[in-house]
Design a protein around this motif. Structure first.
Motif, PDB file in Angstrom:
ATOM      1  N   GLN A 143       0.843  -1.185   0.000  1.00  0.00           N
ATOM      2  CA  GLN A 143       0.000   0.000   0.000  1.00  0.00           C
ATOM      3  C   GLN A 143       0.882   1.240   0.000  1.00  0.00           C
ATOM      4  N   LYS A 144       0.268   2.419   0.067  1.00  0.00           N
ATOM      5  CA  LYS A 144       1.017   3.671  -0.077  1.00  0.00           C
ATOM      6  C   LYS A 144       2.038   3.854   1.037  1.00  0.00           C
ATOM      7  N   ILE A 145       3.112   4.581   0.704  1.00  0.00           N
ATOM      8  CA  ILE A 145       4.145   4.927   1.679  1.00  0.00           C
ATOM      9  C   ILE A 145       3.644   6.093   2.532  1.00  0.00           C
ATOM     10  N   THR A 146       3.776   5.985   3.841  1.00  0.00           N
ATOM     11  CA  THR A 146       3.305   7.024   4.752  1.00  0.00           C
ATOM     12  C   THR A 146       4.439   7.788   5.434  1.00  0.00           C
ATOM     13  N   ALA A 147       5.661   7.254   5.392  1.00  0.00           N
ATOM     14  CA  ALA A 147       6.806   7.949   5.989  1.00  0.00           C
ATOM     15  C   ALA A 147       8.088   7.426   5.361  1.00  0.00           C
ATOM     16  N   LEU A 148       9.070   8.307   5.264  1.00  0.00           N
ATOM     17  CA  LEU A 148      10.361   7.984   4.655  1.00  0.00           C
ATOM     18  C   LEU A 148      11.447   8.733   5.412  1.00  0.00           C
ATOM     19  N   ALA A 149      12.539   8.039   5.753  1.00  0.00           N
ATOM     20  CA  ALA A 149      13.630   8.677   6.498  1.00  0.00           C
ATOM     21  C   ALA A 149      14.951   8.049   6.113  1.00  0.00           C
ATOM     22  N   PHE A 157       2.788  -3.843  13.667  1.00  0.00           N
ATOM     23  CA  PHE A 157       2.144  -2.618  14.122  1.00  0.00           C
ATOM     24  C   PHE A 157       0.624  -2.779  14.148  1.00  0.00           C
ATOM     25  N   HIS A 158       0.000  -2.133  15.131  1.00  0.00           N
ATOM     26  CA  HIS A 158      -1.455  -2.182  15.271  1.00  0.00           C
ATOM     27  C   HIS A 158      -2.140  -1.108  14.425  1.00  0.00           C
ATOM     28  N   SER A 159      -1.375  -0.124  13.961  1.00  0.00           N
ATOM     29  CA  SER A 159      -1.920   0.937  13.121  1.00  0.00           C
ATOM     30  C   SER A 159      -0.825   1.424  12.186  1.00  0.00           C
ATOM     31  N   THR A 160      -1.193   2.293  11.252  1.00  0.00           N
ATOM     32  CA  THR A 160      -0.234   2.824  10.285  1.00  0.00           C
ATOM     33  C   THR A 160       0.782   3.732  10.965  1.00  0.00           C
ATOM     34  N   VAL A 161       2.053   3.569  10.628  1.00  0.00           N
ATOM     35  CA  VAL A 161       3.107   4.453  11.122  1.00  0.00           C
ATOM     36  C   VAL A 161       3.077   5.740  10.315  1.00  0.00           C
ATOM     37  N   LYS A 162       2.911   6.878  10.993  1.00  0.00           N
ATOM     38  CA  LYS A 162       2.767   8.171  10.330  1.00  0.00           C
ATOM     39  C   LYS A 162       4.086   8.936  10.210  1.00  0.00           C
ATOM     40  N   CYS A 163       5.055   8.614  11.080  1.00  0.00           N
ATOM     41  CA  CYS A 163       6.325   9.346  11.024  1.00  0.00           C
ATOM     42  C   CYS A 163       7.467   8.472  11.538  1.00  0.00           C
ATOM     43  N   LEU A 164       8.654   8.750  11.019  1.00  0.00           N
ATOM     44  CA  LEU A 164       9.881   8.041  11.398  1.00  0.00           C
ATOM     45  C   LEU A 164      10.935   9.075  11.770  1.00  0.00           C
ATOM     46  N   GLY A 185       6.230   6.504  14.878  1.00  0.00           N
ATOM     47  CA  GLY A 185       5.099   7.157  15.527  1.00  0.00           C
ATOM     48  C   GLY A 185       3.801   6.872  14.815  1.00  0.00           C
ATOM     49  N   GLY A 186       2.814   6.416  15.549  1.00  0.00           N
ATOM     50  CA  GLY A 186       1.461   6.191  15.060  1.00  0.00           C
ATOM     51  C   GLY A 186       0.551   6.272  16.263  1.00  0.00           C
ATOM     52  N   SER A 187      -0.232   5.242  16.509  1.00  0.00           N
ATOM     53  CA  SER A 187      -0.989   5.197  17.761  1.00  0.00           C
ATOM     54  C   SER A 187      -0.065   4.910  18.938  1.00  0.00           C
ATOM     55  N   ASP A 188       1.100   4.302  18.653  1.00  0.00           N
ATOM     56  CA  ASP A 188       2.136   4.056  19.666  1.00  0.00           C
ATOM     57  C   ASP A 188       3.428   4.725  19.244  1.00  0.00           C
ATOM     58  N   LEU A 189       4.272   5.002  20.228  1.00  0.00           N
ATOM     59  CA  LEU A 189       5.638   5.418  19.951  1.00  0.00           C
ATOM     60  C   LEU A 189       6.537   4.240  20.280  1.00  0.00           C
ATOM     61  N   CYS A 190       7.278   3.763  19.287  1.00  0.00           N
ATOM     62  CA  CYS A 190       8.153   2.605  19.464  1.00  0.00           C
ATOM     63  C   CYS A 190       9.599   3.005  19.234  1.00  0.00           C
ATOM     64  N   ASP A 243      -5.459   8.237  22.140  1.00  0.00           N
ATOM     65  CA  ASP A 243      -6.129   7.620  20.999  1.00  0.00           C
ATOM     66  C   ASP A 243      -5.686   8.213  19.662  1.00  0.00           C
ATOM     67  N   SER A 244      -5.288   9.488  19.658  1.00  0.00           N
ATOM     68  CA  SER A 244      -4.854  10.129  18.410  1.00  0.00           C
ATOM     69  C   SER A 244      -3.461   9.657  18.011  1.00  0.00           C
ATOM     70  N   ASP A 245      -3.154   9.776  16.712  1.00  0.00           N
ATOM     71  CA  ASP A 245      -1.856   9.349  16.196  1.00  0.00           C
ATOM     72  C   ASP A 245      -0.815  10.462  16.311  1.00  0.00           C
ATOM     73  N   ILE A 246       0.441  10.045  16.413  1.00  0.00           N
ATOM     74  CA  ILE A 246       1.566  10.977  16.360  1.00  0.00           C
ATOM     75  C   ILE A 246       1.773  11.359  14.893  1.00  0.00           C
ATOM     76  N   SER A 247       1.788  12.652  14.608  1.00  0.00           N
ATOM     77  CA  SER A 247       1.950  13.116  13.228  1.00  0.00           C
ATOM     78  C   SER A 247       3.372  13.547  12.911  1.00  0.00           C
ATOM     79  N   ALA A 248       4.163  13.935  13.939  1.00  0.00           N
ATOM     80  CA  ALA A 248       5.537  14.391  13.704  1.00  0.00           C
ATOM     81  C   ALA A 248       6.335  14.278  14.994  1.00  0.00           C
ATOM     82  N   MET A 249       7.647  14.090  14.853  1.00  0.00           N
ATOM     83  CA  MET A 249       8.545  14.010  16.008  1.00  0.00           C
ATOM     84  C   MET A 249       9.881  14.653  15.661  1.00  0.00           C
ATOM     85  N   ILE A 250      10.519  15.259  16.675  1.00  0.00           N
ATOM     86  CA  ILE A 250      11.888  15.751  16.532  1.00  0.00           C
ATOM     87  C   ILE A 250      12.674  15.422  17.791  1.00  0.00           C
ATOM     88  N   GLU A 251      13.984  15.334  17.640  1.00  0.00           N
ATOM     89  CA  GLU A 251      14.866  15.063  18.775  1.00  0.00           C
ATOM     90  C   GLU A 251      15.158  16.354  19.533  1.00  0.00           C
TER      91      GLU A 251
END
Length: 455
Positions: free
Chosen positions: A84-90, A131-138, A150-155, A171-179
């Protein structure tokens, strides 16, 4: 001049605002007079990520990942594994046991899988599908040699895709993360900004991630989250809020929401702005540590961090929403938009004008004596709050026939753009490319003459 190079291109916008800057056919300050069209995708191309100084990866809704050479435009590898479609790339640069640099990329898809790829041979190294849901960010934390999904969980994972620890936020998904410093991470979840800290044992065998603080200052969803410096980061929201944060204690350093309040907009323009509040979302932010550059609706704003105010702007930089913006050398900005265009801007210093006091006799003659002092004060204070730089259009790249999602700047190798038209375009400096072709021709002629002399 570039408008006819591709069959599509941007259609004229009859209802576009008159304030949109335009250039003639002869773009004398625009170096990108040549282009290469790269075909490898069959759907919207949403992501571009640099692998090194001359290679980059692309991905999008077709689930395909392509590796390209930015110098030549050659496709190096085409990677197939996601269904399926790519949702994050790093990009994930690593050092192996032999201390040889091995470039890798991470891809996440709507198929709930994450894959690690070797960019040097195009092979799949590791894959995980738990994963239990789509990963939105790496996000890669190179200092700790781990990466986060990052998605419904942070791993938290290591390079072999071993799960080190997991945290369920809300319940909401993580949309972005930074160090952030001190082993911390900022995660955008809806309109909340959650500060998390990673903790590891001395031998690195046990990991934990726990919540430190929640920042609830945004009134709507956070669309952009960037690191400004080691001590500062910034967020932008759907309703046009820019907040600058301290990266150590997570306190607010600056806040901007009403972008035109200090720009002396006339009453008619004020009315126009109030009718277009739905077009003020901050789609993208970037920074050079001195300023934050914000894509606000159709416009571009330059916010100075020290002065804590807007120093330059283009209220209508494009005909449609600006999706991506980047600062490049020589005081230039590049922006791309839903209207299919890519535009180059130069930040130029304005000549400061001193306010002249208004003669009191004029007002007293008409019975406005009391207003004289106030009018004079207003006249003197006005230049203090006006912008001191201008954003002038120097290039308009028309080649895509649909929304340009983002771009990468490769310096002398040019500019790579991706679009909803399924294409990637490499924009090249025409004069430089002409010189390179001439040098190659001379080398071939010299080689040919050497062969003839030997014969």
């Amino acid at each position: 001049m570039l408008r006819w190079l591709i069959g599509g291109g941007r259609e004229p916008q009859g209802l576009a605002e008159k304030s949109v800057q335009t250039l003639g056919e002869e773009q004398t300050q625009n170096p990108y007079t040549e282009l290469l069209v790269l075909k490898g995708h069959h759907d919207i191309v949403r992501f571009l990520v640099p692998v090194d100084d001359y290679r980059f990866a692309s991905a999008g809704d077709d689930g395909i990942v392509c590796l390209w050479n930015a110098q030549t435009g050659d496709k190096l590898f085409e990677l197939h594994a996601h269904t399926q479609k790519i949702t994050a790339l790093a990009a994930f640069p690593l050092t192996d046991a032999y201390e040889e640099k091995c470039h890798m990329i991470l891809t996440a898809g709507a198929d709930r899988a994450v894959i690690v790829w070797d960019c040097d041979n195009g092979r799949q190294i590791h894959k995980v599908s738990c994963f239990h849901s789509t990963v939105k960010c790496l996000t890669v934390l190179q200092r700790l040699d781990v990466w986060l999904s990052g998605g419904s969980d942070l791993c938290v994972w290591n390079q072999k895709l071993d799960l080190l620890c997991k945290s369920h936020l809300i319940d909401s998904d993580i949309s972005a993360m930074i160090e952030l410093p001190k082993n911390c991470v900022a995660a955008a979840v809806g309109k909340e900004l959650i500060i998390l800290r990673l903790k590891t044992s001395k031998d690195g065998t046990e990991w934990d991630v726990f919540e430190v603080k929640r920042l609830l200052d945004h009134q709507d969803n956070i669309l952009s989250l960037i690191s400004v410096s080691d001590l500062t980061f910034a967020t932008g929201s759907h309703v046009g809020e820019l907040i600058v944060w301290d990266a150590l204690d997570w306190t607010m350093q600056a806040y901007e929401c009403n972008w035109d309040a200090s720009l002396h907009v006339d009453p008619q323009q004020e009315i126009k702005l109030s009718h277009s509040q739905n077009k003020i979302s901050i789609q993208h932010l970037t920074s050079d540590e001195e300023c934050v550059f914000a894509a606000v609706g159709k416009g571009i704003y330059v916010y100075n961090l020290q002065m804590k105010r807007v120093i330059a702007f283009q209220r209508t930089a494009h005909d449609s929403a600006v999706l991506h913006i980047t600062k490049v050398p020589n005081r230039q900005l590049i922006s791309c938009s839903e209207d299919g265009s890519v535009r180059i801007w130069e930040l130029r210093e304005k000549q400061q004008l001193t306010a002249e006091p208004v003669p009191s006799g004029f007002f007293s003659m008409w019975g406005f004596g009391r207003a004289t002092k106030q009018a004079n004060n207003t006249a003197k204070k006005a230049p203090e709050s006006t912008t001191i730089y201008s954003l002038d259009l120097t290039g308009d790249l028309i080649g895509h026939s649909s929304a340009v999602q983002m771009f990468l700047y490769f310096g002398e190798h040019g500019l790579a753009t991706c679009s909803a038209d399924h294409l990637i375009i490499l924009w090249k400096d025409g004069e430089r490319e002409s010189r390179l072709r001439s040098l190659m021709l001379f080398h071939k002629l010299e080689h040919s003459e050497d062969l003839q002399l030997r014969i």
